[in-house]
Scaffold this motif. Structure first.
Motif, PDB file in Angstrom:
ATOM      1  N   ARG A 213     -12.839  80.728 -22.779  1.00  0.00           N
ATOM      2  CA  ARG A 213     -11.844  81.795 -22.685  1.00  0.00           C
ATOM      3  C   ARG A 213     -11.912  82.507 -21.338  1.00  0.00           C
ATOM      4  N   LEU A 214     -13.098  82.613 -20.781  1.00  0.00           N
ATOM      5  CA  LEU A 214     -13.270  83.263 -19.486  1.00  0.00           C
ATOM      6  C   LEU A 214     -13.150  82.277 -18.331  1.00  0.00           C
ATOM      7  N   GLN A 215     -12.777  81.048 -18.640  1.00  0.00           N
ATOM      8  CA  GLN A 215     -12.587  79.987 -17.645  1.00  0.00           C
ATOM      9  C   GLN A 215     -13.855  79.660 -16.858  1.00  0.00           C
ATOM     10  N   LEU A 216     -14.970  79.759 -17.530  1.00  0.00           N
ATOM     11  CA  LEU A 216     -16.218  79.328 -16.922  1.00  0.00           C
ATOM     12  C   LEU A 216     -16.376  77.824 -17.055  1.00  0.00           C
ATOM     13  N   SER A 217     -15.766  77.265 -18.100  1.00  0.00           N
ATOM     14  CA  SER A 217     -15.827  75.827 -18.339  1.00  0.00           C
ATOM     15  C   SER A 217     -14.559  75.382 -19.051  1.00  0.00           C
ATOM     16  N   ALA A 218     -14.324  74.089 -19.062  1.00  0.00           N
ATOM     17  CA  ALA A 218     -13.126  73.549 -19.708  1.00  0.00           C
ATOM     18  C   ALA A 218     -13.387  72.107 -20.125  1.00  0.00           C
ATOM     19  N   THR A 233      -5.642  75.341 -21.799  1.00  0.00           N
ATOM     20  CA  THR A 233      -6.753  75.155 -20.862  1.00  0.00           C
ATOM     21  C   THR A 233      -8.079  75.650 -21.429  1.00  0.00           C
ATOM     22  N   HIS A 234      -8.035  76.285 -22.604  1.00  0.00           N
ATOM     23  CA  HIS A 234      -9.295  76.703 -23.235  1.00  0.00           C
ATOM     24  C   HIS A 234      -9.543  75.931 -24.536  1.00  0.00           C
TER      25      HIS A 234
END
Length: 343
Positions: A213-218, A233-234
Protein backbone atom coordinates in the motif's frame (compact mmCIF):
# COMPACT_ATOMS: atom_id res chain seq x y z
CA UNK A 1 24.19 -76.49 17.24
CA UNK A 2 27.17 -74.17 17.21
CA UNK A 3 26.46 -72.90 13.71
CA UNK A 4 22.80 -72.33 14.58
CA UNK A 5 23.82 -70.03 17.45
CA UNK A 6 26.59 -68.35 15.53
CA UNK A 7 24.30 -67.13 12.74
CA UNK A 8 22.09 -64.94 14.95
CA UNK A 9 25.20 -63.54 16.67
CA UNK A 10 26.64 -62.66 13.29
CA UNK A 11 23.40 -60.96 12.28
CA UNK A 12 23.33 -59.00 15.54
CA UNK A 13 26.94 -57.96 15.00
CA UNK A 14 26.09 -56.68 11.50
CA UNK A 15 23.25 -54.59 12.90
CA UNK A 16 25.42 -53.13 15.67
CA UNK A 17 28.23 -52.27 13.24
CA UNK A 18 25.89 -50.36 10.92
CA UNK A 19 27.00 -46.69 10.94
CA UNK A 20 24.60 -44.43 12.87
CA UNK A 21 22.54 -41.89 10.99
CA UNK A 22 24.00 -38.39 11.02
CA UNK A 23 21.58 -35.96 9.34
CA UNK A 24 23.96 -33.15 10.22
CA UNK A 25 26.37 -34.30 7.51
CA UNK A 26 23.81 -34.15 4.70
CA UNK A 27 22.51 -30.76 5.72
CA UNK A 28 26.01 -29.39 6.37
CA UNK A 29 27.14 -30.30 2.85
CA UNK A 30 24.05 -28.56 1.45
CA UNK A 31 24.80 -25.53 3.59
CA UNK A 32 28.42 -25.45 2.43
CA UNK A 33 27.32 -25.62 -1.21
CA UNK A 34 24.89 -22.74 -0.68
CA UNK A 35 27.53 -20.59 1.02
CA UNK A 36 30.01 -21.28 -1.80
CA UNK A 37 27.41 -20.40 -4.45
CA UNK A 38 26.42 -17.11 -2.88
CA UNK A 39 30.07 -16.18 -2.33
CA UNK A 40 30.60 -16.65 -6.06
CA UNK A 41 27.46 -14.62 -6.87
CA UNK A 42 28.39 -11.70 -4.63
CA UNK A 43 32.06 -11.56 -5.64
CA UNK A 44 31.31 -11.73 -9.37
CA UNK A 45 28.56 -9.13 -8.95
CA UNK A 46 30.88 -6.60 -7.33
CA UNK A 47 33.66 -7.44 -9.79
CA UNK A 48 31.31 -6.80 -12.73
CA UNK A 49 30.61 -3.23 -11.67
CA UNK A 50 26.84 -3.83 -11.60
CA UNK A 51 26.71 -3.18 -7.86
CA UNK A 52 25.58 0.42 -8.21
CA UNK A 53 22.65 2.54 -7.05
CA UNK A 54 19.55 2.34 -9.24
CA UNK A 55 17.66 5.61 -9.57
CA UNK A 56 13.93 6.24 -9.28
CA UNK A 57 13.44 7.17 -12.94
CA UNK A 58 11.19 9.80 -14.50
CA UNK A 59 8.18 9.47 -12.20
CA UNK A 60 8.35 11.65 -9.07
CA UNK A 61 8.19 9.73 -5.79
CA UNK A 62 5.24 11.04 -3.72
CA UNK A 63 6.16 12.65 -0.42
CA UNK A 64 4.30 10.10 1.70
CA UNK A 65 6.10 7.28 -0.12
CA UNK A 66 9.50 8.87 0.54
CA UNK A 67 8.63 9.22 4.20
CA UNK A 68 7.48 5.60 4.33
CA UNK A 69 10.71 4.35 2.77
CA UNK A 70 12.90 6.23 5.23
CA UNK A 71 10.68 5.21 8.16
CA UNK A 72 10.94 1.55 7.21
CA UNK A 73 14.71 1.84 6.76
CA UNK A 74 15.03 3.25 10.28
CA UNK A 75 12.58 0.73 11.75
CA UNK A 76 14.09 -2.36 10.15
CA UNK A 77 17.68 -1.32 10.83
CA UNK A 78 16.82 -0.65 14.48
CA UNK A 79 15.01 -3.97 14.78
CA UNK A 80 18.04 -5.75 13.31
CA UNK A 81 20.39 -4.02 15.77
CA UNK A 82 18.17 -4.95 18.73
CA UNK A 83 17.95 -8.56 17.55
CA UNK A 84 21.73 -8.80 17.17
CA UNK A 85 22.32 -7.40 20.67
CA UNK A 86 19.81 -9.77 22.28
CA UNK A 87 21.19 -12.83 20.50
CA UNK A 88 24.81 -11.81 21.17
CA UNK A 89 24.11 -11.37 24.89
CA UNK A 90 22.73 -14.87 25.15
CA UNK A 91 25.66 -16.31 23.21
CA UNK A 92 28.04 -14.57 25.58
CA UNK A 93 26.10 -15.69 28.65
CA UNK A 94 25.91 -19.33 27.58
CA UNK A 95 29.37 -19.38 26.00
CA UNK A 96 28.12 -21.25 22.94
CA UNK A 97 26.55 -20.59 19.56
CA UNK A 98 22.86 -20.82 20.42
CA UNK A 99 20.11 -22.04 18.12
CA UNK A 100 18.81 -18.49 17.69
CA UNK A 101 22.29 -17.27 16.75
CA UNK A 102 22.54 -20.01 14.12
CA UNK A 103 19.07 -19.18 12.80
CA UNK A 104 19.96 -15.50 12.54
CA UNK A 105 23.15 -16.28 10.63
CA UNK A 106 21.26 -18.74 8.43
CA UNK A 107 18.65 -16.14 7.52
CA UNK A 108 21.35 -13.61 6.63
CA UNK A 109 22.87 -16.27 4.39
CA UNK A 110 19.46 -16.73 2.76
CA UNK A 111 19.08 -13.13 1.58
CA UNK A 112 20.97 -13.95 -1.62
CA UNK A 113 17.94 -15.66 -3.17
CA UNK A 114 15.35 -13.03 -2.17
CA UNK A 115 15.08 -11.80 -5.81
CA UNK A 116 15.32 -15.25 -7.39
CA UNK A 117 11.54 -15.33 -7.95
CA UNK A 118 12.29 -12.92 -10.83
CA UNK A 119 14.04 -15.76 -12.67
CA UNK A 120 11.64 -15.78 -15.64
CA UNK A 121 10.16 -12.27 -15.41
CA UNK A 122 9.67 -9.45 -12.86
CA UNK A 123 7.66 -11.02 -10.03
CA UNK A 124 8.62 -8.71 -7.19
CA UNK A 125 9.66 -5.07 -7.33
CA UNK A 126 11.10 -2.82 -4.62
CA UNK A 127 11.03 0.96 -4.36
CA UNK A 128 14.28 2.48 -5.67
CA UNK A 129 14.10 5.52 -3.39
CA UNK A 130 15.80 3.63 -0.58
CA UNK A 131 19.47 2.74 -0.26
CA UNK A 132 20.24 0.09 -2.87
CA UNK A 133 22.98 -1.35 -5.07
CA UNK A 134 20.80 -2.84 -7.77
CA UNK A 135 20.63 -6.63 -7.81
CA UNK A 136 23.05 -9.55 -8.13
CA UNK A 137 20.56 -11.86 -9.83
CA UNK A 138 22.21 -11.95 -13.25
CA UNK A 139 25.29 -13.44 -11.58
CA UNK A 140 23.28 -16.50 -10.50
CA UNK A 141 24.27 -19.37 -12.84
CA UNK A 142 21.58 -20.05 -15.45
CA UNK A 143 19.75 -16.74 -14.94
CA UNK A 144 17.09 -16.11 -17.61
CA UNK A 145 15.12 -12.83 -17.38
CA UNK A 146 16.45 -9.65 -18.96
CA UNK A 147 17.30 -6.38 -17.19
CA UNK A 148 17.38 -8.16 -13.84
CA UNK A 149 20.43 -6.18 -12.74
CA UNK A 150 18.28 -3.04 -12.64
CA UNK A 151 16.05 -4.54 -9.94
CA UNK A 152 16.65 -2.95 -6.56
CA UNK A 153 17.31 -4.79 -3.30
CA UNK A 154 16.79 -2.19 -0.54
CA UNK A 155 19.76 -2.76 1.74
CA UNK A 156 18.35 -1.02 4.82
CA UNK A 157 14.90 -2.61 4.49
CA UNK A 158 15.09 -6.05 2.92
CA UNK A 159 18.72 -6.64 3.88
CA UNK A 160 18.01 -5.94 7.54
CA UNK A 161 14.66 -7.76 7.46
CA UNK A 162 16.61 -10.97 6.93
CA UNK A 163 18.41 -10.28 10.21
CA UNK A 164 15.36 -10.02 12.47
CA UNK A 165 12.10 -11.07 10.82
CA UNK A 166 12.92 -14.70 10.11
CA UNK A 167 14.16 -15.21 13.66
CA UNK A 168 11.16 -13.38 15.15
CA UNK A 169 8.72 -15.56 13.22
CA UNK A 170 10.64 -18.70 14.22
CA UNK A 171 10.33 -17.74 17.88
CA UNK A 172 6.64 -16.92 17.38
CA UNK A 173 5.89 -20.21 15.62
CA UNK A 174 7.81 -22.22 18.21
CA UNK A 175 6.01 -20.45 21.08
CA UNK A 176 2.60 -21.07 19.51
CA UNK A 177 3.36 -24.74 18.95
CA UNK A 178 4.52 -25.19 22.54
CA UNK A 179 1.48 -23.39 23.93
CA UNK A 180 -0.94 -25.43 21.82
CA UNK A 181 0.64 -28.72 22.84
CA UNK A 182 0.83 -27.67 26.50
CA UNK A 183 -2.84 -26.64 26.68
CA UNK A 184 -4.15 -29.71 24.89
CA UNK A 185 -2.37 -32.92 25.72
CA UNK A 186 -2.07 -35.28 22.80
CA UNK A 187 -2.15 -32.54 20.16
CA UNK A 188 -0.19 -33.74 17.14
CA UNK A 189 2.79 -31.89 15.72
CA UNK A 190 0.83 -31.31 12.51
CA UNK A 191 -2.08 -29.67 14.32
CA UNK A 192 0.26 -27.45 16.34
CA UNK A 193 2.15 -26.57 13.16
CA UNK A 194 -1.04 -25.50 11.37
CA UNK A 195 -2.02 -23.20 14.25
CA UNK A 196 1.47 -21.67 14.23
CA UNK A 197 1.28 -21.25 10.45
CA UNK A 198 -1.97 -19.29 10.84
CA UNK A 199 -0.39 -17.01 13.45
CA UNK A 200 2.68 -16.33 11.31
CA UNK A 201 0.48 -15.77 8.23
CA UNK A 202 -1.41 -12.99 10.03
CA UNK A 203 1.87 -11.24 10.84
CA UNK A 204 3.28 -11.76 7.34
CA UNK A 205 0.06 -10.57 5.62
CA UNK A 206 0.03 -7.40 7.74
CA UNK A 207 3.61 -6.58 6.77
CA UNK A 208 3.01 -7.26 3.07
CA UNK A 209 -0.22 -5.25 2.91
CA UNK A 210 1.40 -2.24 4.54
CA UNK A 211 4.46 -2.49 2.27
CA UNK A 212 2.42 -2.78 -0.94
CA UNK A 213 0.00 0.00 0.00
CA UNK A 214 2.90 2.35 0.69
CA UNK A 215 4.57 1.30 -2.58
CA UNK A 216 7.59 -0.16 -0.87
CA UNK A 217 7.13 -3.36 -2.87
CA UNK A 218 4.93 -4.75 -5.62
CA UNK A 219 4.01 -8.11 -7.20
CA UNK A 220 3.42 -7.60 -10.95
CA UNK A 221 3.21 -11.31 -11.86
CA UNK A 222 0.20 -12.82 -10.14
CA UNK A 223 -2.65 -15.25 -10.80
CA UNK A 224 -5.67 -12.96 -10.49
CA UNK A 225 -8.05 -15.63 -9.19
CA UNK A 226 -5.75 -16.09 -6.21
CA UNK A 227 -4.85 -12.45 -5.67
CA UNK A 228 -6.06 -9.67 -3.39
CA UNK A 229 -6.85 -6.38 -5.20
CA UNK A 230 -6.01 -8.00 -8.53
CA UNK A 231 -5.13 -5.63 -11.35
CA UNK A 232 -3.98 -2.80 -9.09
CA UNK A 233 -0.39 -1.80 -8.36
CA UNK A 234 -0.85 -3.02 -4.78
CA UNK A 235 -2.13 -6.48 -5.70
CA UNK A 236 -0.96 -9.33 -3.47
CA UNK A 237 -0.94 -13.03 -4.42
CA UNK A 238 -2.56 -14.94 -1.56
CA UNK A 239 -0.54 -18.05 -2.37
CA UNK A 240 2.64 -16.00 -2.01
CA UNK A 241 1.65 -14.85 1.46
CA UNK A 242 0.75 -18.38 2.54
CA UNK A 243 3.87 -19.96 1.04
CA UNK A 244 6.30 -17.50 2.59
CA UNK A 245 4.48 -17.86 5.92
CA UNK A 246 4.93 -21.61 5.51
CA UNK A 247 8.69 -21.12 5.10
CA UNK A 248 8.85 -18.94 8.22
CA UNK A 249 6.81 -21.48 10.17
CA UNK A 250 8.95 -24.38 8.96
CA UNK A 251 12.01 -22.69 10.44
CA UNK A 252 10.04 -22.20 13.66
CA UNK A 253 9.22 -25.90 13.62
CA UNK A 254 12.94 -26.63 13.30
CA UNK A 255 13.54 -24.54 16.41
CA UNK A 256 10.78 -26.54 18.09
CA UNK A 257 12.72 -29.78 17.54
CA UNK A 258 15.58 -28.83 19.88
CA UNK A 259 16.64 -31.59 22.26
CA UNK A 260 18.00 -31.18 25.80
CA UNK A 261 21.41 -30.35 24.31
CA UNK A 262 19.99 -27.59 22.13
CA UNK A 263 20.39 -29.56 18.90
CA UNK A 264 17.69 -29.26 16.24
CA UNK A 265 16.59 -32.10 13.96
CA UNK A 266 19.12 -31.21 11.25
CA UNK A 267 21.96 -31.22 13.80
CA UNK A 268 21.34 -34.79 14.94
CA UNK A 269 24.46 -36.91 14.92
CA UNK A 270 26.85 -33.96 15.39
CA UNK A 271 27.97 -35.44 18.72
CA UNK A 272 29.37 -38.45 16.80
CA UNK A 273 31.40 -36.51 14.25
CA UNK A 274 35.10 -37.46 14.44
CA UNK A 275 36.28 -33.84 14.33
CA UNK A 276 37.25 -31.15 16.81
CA UNK A 277 34.68 -29.28 18.89
CA UNK A 278 35.00 -26.08 16.85
CA UNK A 279 34.45 -27.91 13.57
CA UNK A 280 31.40 -29.60 15.06
CA UNK A 281 29.94 -26.13 15.69
CA UNK A 282 30.72 -25.17 12.08
CA UNK A 283 29.01 -28.34 10.82
CA UNK A 284 25.92 -27.64 12.93
CA UNK A 285 25.74 -24.07 11.68
CA UNK A 286 26.09 -25.17 8.06
CA UNK A 287 23.34 -27.72 8.60
CA UNK A 288 20.96 -25.00 9.80
CA UNK A 289 22.03 -22.77 6.89
CA UNK A 290 21.29 -25.61 4.49
CA UNK A 291 17.81 -26.21 5.90
CA UNK A 292 16.73 -22.56 5.83
CA UNK A 293 17.96 -22.15 2.26
CA UNK A 294 16.25 -25.32 1.05
CA UNK A 295 12.82 -24.35 2.41
CA UNK A 296 13.32 -20.83 1.05
CA UNK A 297 14.18 -22.12 -2.40
CA UNK A 298 11.01 -24.22 -2.31
CA UNK A 299 9.03 -20.98 -2.10
CA UNK A 300 11.08 -19.52 -4.96
CA UNK A 301 10.35 -22.50 -7.21
CA UNK A 302 6.59 -22.17 -6.79
CA UNK A 303 6.63 -18.40 -7.34
CA UNK A 304 8.75 -18.79 -10.48
CA UNK A 305 6.29 -21.28 -11.98
CA UNK A 306 3.21 -19.20 -11.11
CA UNK A 307 4.81 -16.06 -12.58
CA UNK A 308 4.10 -17.45 -16.05
CA UNK A 309 0.35 -16.92 -15.45
CA UNK A 310 0.28 -13.17 -14.86
CA UNK A 311 -2.99 -11.27 -15.21
CA UNK A 312 -3.39 -7.69 -16.47
CA UNK A 313 -2.23 -4.99 -14.07
CA UNK A 314 -2.01 -1.18 -14.03
CA UNK A 315 1.27 0.45 -15.08
CA UNK A 316 3.76 0.67 -12.24
CA UNK A 317 5.65 3.93 -11.63
CA UNK A 318 9.30 4.07 -12.67
CA UNK A 319 10.55 3.98 -9.08
CA UNK A 320 9.10 0.46 -8.81
CA UNK A 321 9.75 -0.77 -12.36
CA UNK A 322 13.36 0.49 -12.31
CA UNK A 323 13.81 -0.15 -16.04
CA UNK A 324 13.06 -3.85 -15.73
CA UNK A 325 10.06 -3.52 -18.04
CA UNK A 326 7.42 -1.09 -19.31
CA UNK A 327 7.78 2.46 -20.72
CA UNK A 328 11.33 3.35 -21.62
CA UNK A 329 12.36 -0.27 -22.19
CA UNK A 330 11.91 -2.78 -25.00
CA UNK A 331 10.25 -5.29 -22.65
CA UNK A 332 6.56 -5.31 -21.71
CA UNK A 333 5.70 -5.81 -18.05
CA UNK A 334 4.00 -9.11 -17.11
CA UNK A 335 0.48 -9.65 -18.39
CA UNK A 336 -1.72 -11.99 -20.48
CA UNK A 337 0.04 -13.00 -23.68
CA UNK A 338 3.26 -11.17 -22.79
CA UNK A 339 6.17 -13.44 -23.75
CA UNK A 340 9.07 -14.24 -21.47
CA UNK A 341 12.18 -12.33 -22.53
CA UNK A 342 15.60 -13.75 -21.69
CA UNK A 343 18.95 -12.09 -21.45
Amino acid sequence: MTSAVAAPRSARSAVVSRPPLRPVLTWAWIGLAVVALQAYVYVSWFASGDAAHIGTGADPVPRHVRIAVVAFEVFSTTAAAVAIVLVARRVRRERRLTTDAMLMIAWVLTWWHDPIINWLRPTIMYNAYGVNLGSWTERVPGWFSANAHTMTEPVLIIGTVYVWMGLLCAVLADAVMRRVRARRAGTSMLAAFLVAWAAVAVFEATMEIVASRLQLSAYPSSIHALTLWAGTTHQLPVYGLLLWSLVLTAVGALRHTRDDQGRTAVERGSERLPIGARWVVVARLLAVVGFVNVVGLGYDAVMIVTSTHAGPVATYPSYLRTQQCGPGTSIACPGPGVPLVGR
